[in-house]
Design an enzyme around this catalytic site. Structure first.
Site, short mmCIF file in Angstrom:
data_model
loop_
_atom_site.label_atom_id
_atom_site.label_comp_id
_atom_site.label_asym_id
_atom_site.label_seq_id
_atom_site.Cartn_x
_atom_site.Cartn_y
_atom_site.Cartn_z
N GLU A 236 0.88 -1.18 0.00
CA GLU A 236 0.00 0.00 0.00
C GLU A 236 0.91 1.22 0.00
OE1 GLU A 236 -3.24 0.21 -0.12
OE2 GLU A 236 -3.78 -1.88 0.14
N CYS A 270 -2.73 9.39 1.97
CA CYS A 270 -2.25 8.73 0.75
C CYS A 270 -3.21 8.95 -0.41
CB CYS A 270 -2.04 7.24 0.99
SG CYS A 270 -3.49 6.42 1.67
P1 NAD Z 1 8.01 5.26 4.89
O1 NAD Z 1 8.12 4.48 3.64
O2 NAD Z 1 9.06 6.24 5.21
O3 NAD Z 1 7.92 4.28 6.16
C1 NAD Z 1 6.90 3.32 6.29
C2 NAD Z 1 7.33 2.27 7.30
O4 NAD Z 1 8.42 1.53 6.77
C3 NAD Z 1 7.82 2.84 8.63
O5 NAD Z 1 7.30 2.05 9.67
C4 NAD Z 1 9.33 2.70 8.53
O6 NAD Z 1 9.97 2.58 9.77
C5 NAD Z 1 9.44 1.40 7.74
N1 NAD Z 1 10.71 1.19 7.06
C6 NAD Z 1 11.61 2.11 6.62
N2 NAD Z 1 12.64 1.49 6.00
C7 NAD Z 1 12.38 0.16 6.03
C8 NAD Z 1 13.05 -1.00 5.53
N3 NAD Z 1 14.21 -0.91 4.87
N4 NAD Z 1 12.49 -2.20 5.72
C9 NAD Z 1 11.30 -2.32 6.35
N5 NAD Z 1 10.62 -1.26 6.86
C10 NAD Z 1 11.15 -0.03 6.69
O7 NAD Z 1 6.56 5.94 4.82
P2 NAD Z 1 5.93 7.00 5.83
O8 NAD Z 1 6.62 8.30 5.61
O9 NAD Z 1 5.87 6.45 7.20
O10 NAD Z 1 4.43 7.09 5.29
C11 NAD Z 1 4.02 7.94 4.30
C12 NAD Z 1 3.85 7.21 3.00
O11 NAD Z 1 2.92 6.15 3.16
C13 NAD Z 1 3.27 8.08 1.90
O12 NAD Z 1 3.91 7.80 0.69
C14 NAD Z 1 1.82 7.67 1.85
O13 NAD Z 1 1.17 7.93 0.64
C15 NAD Z 1 1.94 6.21 2.13
N6 NAD Z 1 0.66 5.66 2.60
C16 NAD Z 1 -0.02 4.81 1.78
C17 NAD Z 1 -1.25 4.32 2.19
C18 NAD Z 1 -2.04 3.38 1.32
O14 NAD Z 1 -2.94 2.75 1.83
N7 NAD Z 1 -1.75 3.25 0.05
C19 NAD Z 1 -1.76 4.67 3.43
C20 NAD Z 1 -1.04 5.54 4.24
C21 NAD Z 1 0.19 6.02 3.80
#
Ligand code: NAD
Length: 488
Positions: A236, A270
């Site tokens: 997602e 998102c």
């Molecule tokens: P992010 O990608 O920075 O982090 C998401 C999660 O991944 C965090 O818990 C982070 O600690 C973890 N993470 C980071 N590096 C990792 C790795 N190498 N391996 C495993 N996990 C890792 O995203 P964010 O800034 O927390 O969230 C915002 C983003 O999420 C935006 O792009 C938004 O559009 C998206 N989002 C999508 C949806 C959807 O349903 N499509 C919903 C909410 C948010």
């Protein structure tokens, strides 16, 4: 003596004051958590769906009773306005109720027609939980988003290890704590805390499925890591959703919805509106209506702070890019960025090639562009590498336009409404990810299926054996002839 765990501090993005702290999990702690829920998983999976539903309903009641705590955390830890926190929490309970009530529809064995080649067989599809699901969540909707996986995975009989965002650990801990209070006999939801390295440890810890919500960049890394062990993933990811306004739309209502869709939760949604394409005849009036509504709002009052400090730089960069590329600021501009808040920004006539149109801004910024007709609005929407959600405003051709959009979800005469319908799957295509949360596909996502054929009686014709006789071959020829005539 046990080593002292490293602590993860949670801070209020509005004030930078600490809200609390949790122990961060290293890879050994993550592995222990996965082992723990794996041990508890069979008993949870063995419950019938009615019993699991009773447990999940109890969790829902406890969460609702203790809602004040979570709403305070959402305000303090994620910087949310109280109304946004309340809306998020109501949506969570709504989805949890639906998932618990509908899991039996997915888990009940389904009889499938055996077809003319397998007459004499009974064919059945059964679905089972994967086992242990790892859930990695973002900070923008720290309960609603991960619960789209957690609730649906638990309802279908899985155990879950949840790694919340490092910006919202207390919210994640609260979910696990209330679950433990409601379902003490089944320790099948635990939280592990930390940043990317803890997430990476969870991916490598041998979970049976990984549900990831976050940015496309991190999604790519998670998917690559999952490829090592062929762990199935649900992605997602981000979006650059558009709202399309046709000439016959109710412009006042469209402006209300678009401004809300773009600015709620500080634009950190998102599937929030980032681009607006307005058909030429009504462009000037629509822009004026959007501007009129947006300029009455103030960050820190109607909506909250930008929860992740690094995001403020992205928002500022996109505003700069839009203006440098020839766009104009109709409401606000660079001065709207006053960390940790960003006041509403409405930009117009921004070239499609600008970073402000191409990339996810994730802030309270709307780009409003003119198009000649509905088809151009559809083409521009579909030209994005992202394809999460969209909105179409209009009367005569809105539904037609909705069916031409590439994204996973479309709201007609509304914005993000699909996210509040538990029976509808939620998710995107292209760079917005794949797989679905919510709805029947969202329940199926957390199950693996087994196809069973059962011989009920022996037919005189048996083409699937060595030593086939003339009758068997004749039967195969007849089947072939049916296909030649276009029959099944
Ligand atoms: P992010 O990608 O920075 O982090 C998401 C999660 O991944 C965090 O818990 C982070 O600690 C973890 N993470 C980071 N590096 C990792 C790795 N190498 N391996 C495993 N996990 C890792 O995203 P964010 O800034 O927390 O969230 C915002 C983003 O999420 C935006 O792009 C938004 O559009 C998206 N989002 C999508 C949806 C959807 O349903 N499509 C919903 C909410 C948010």
């Amino acid at each position: 003596m046990l080593p002292t765990p490293r602590m993860l501090l949670s801070c209020n993005p509005r004030t930078d004051e600490p809200v609390g702290e949790v122990a961060a999990a290293d890879s050994a702690a993550v592995a222990t958590a996965v082992r723990g829920v794996r041990a508890a998983a069979p008993a949870w999976a063995a419950l019938d769906t009615a019993a699991r539903r009773r447990n999940l309903d109890r969790w829902r009641r406890i969460m609702a009773r203790r809602s004040g705590e979570l709403r305070r955390l959402l305000a303090e830890e994620a910087g949310k306005a109280p109304a946004d926190a309340l809306l998020e929490f109501d949506l969570v309970l709504h989805h949890l109720q639906w998932a618990a009530a509908n899991a039996r529809r997915v888990l009940a064995p389904r009889r499938v027609g055996s077809g003319s080649m397998m007459l004499g067989h009974r064919s059945t599809l059964i679905r089972r939980p994967y086992g242990v699901v790892g859930v990695i969540g973002p900070w923008n909707y720290p309960v609603y988003t991960p619960m789209g996986s957690i609730a649906y995975a638990l309802a279908t009989g899985n155990a879950v290890v949840f790694k919340p965002s490092e910006y919202t650990p207390l919210t994640g801990a609260w979910l696990a704590e209330t679950f433990a209070e409601a379902v003490p006999d089944h320790p099948v939801l635990v939280c592990v805390h930390g940043g990317g390295e803890t997430g990476a440890a969870l991916v490598a810890a041998g979970v049976d499925k990984l549900a990831f919500t976050g940015s496309a960049g991190t999604g790519r890394k998670v998917m690559a890591a999952c490829a090592e062990s062929l762990t199935p993933v649900l992605m997602e990811l981000g979006g650059k959703d558009s709202a399309i306004v046709d000439a016959d739309a109710d412009l006042e209502a469209a402006a209300d919805a678009i401004v809300w869709g773009g600015l709620m939760n500080s634009g950190q949604t998102c599937a929030g509106v980032e681009r607006v394409y307005v058909v030429g005849d009504v462009y000037d009036r629509m822009l004026a209506l959007i501007a009129d509504r947006a300029e009455k709002l103030t960050a820190g009052v109607e909506y909250g702070a930008i929860a992740m400090p690094g995001q403020i730089d992205v928002i500022a960069r996109h505003i700069d890019a839009a203006l440098a590329d020839g766009g104009r600021a109709v409401v606000g501009g660079r001065e709207s960025v006053r960390p940790p808040f960003v006041d509403p920004v409405v930009l117009a006539d921004v070239p499609e090639t600008s970073e402000a149109v191409q990339s996810e801004t994730f802030g309270p910024v709307l780009v409003v562009n003119r198009v000649t007709d509905l088809q151009e609005a559809i083409d521009r929407t579909n030209a994005s590498r992202y394809a999460l959600g969209a909105a179409v405003f209009g009367k005569r051709r809105a539904r037609w336009a909705a069916s031409r959009l590439r994204g996973g979800m479309v709201a007609v005469n509304g914005v993000v409404d699909f996210g509040a319908v538990p029976g509808l799957p939620f998710g995107g295509n292209g760079a917005s990810g794949f797989g679905r949360i919510h709805g029947i596909p969202g329940l199926e996502e957390f199950t693996t299926c087994t196809s069973i054929t059962e011989k009920r009686f022996r037919l005189p014709i048996r083409p699937q054996r060595f030593g086939r006789n003339a009758l068997d071959l004749r039967a195969l020829e007849l089947l072939l002839m049916r296909h030649r005539r276009g029959r099944g």
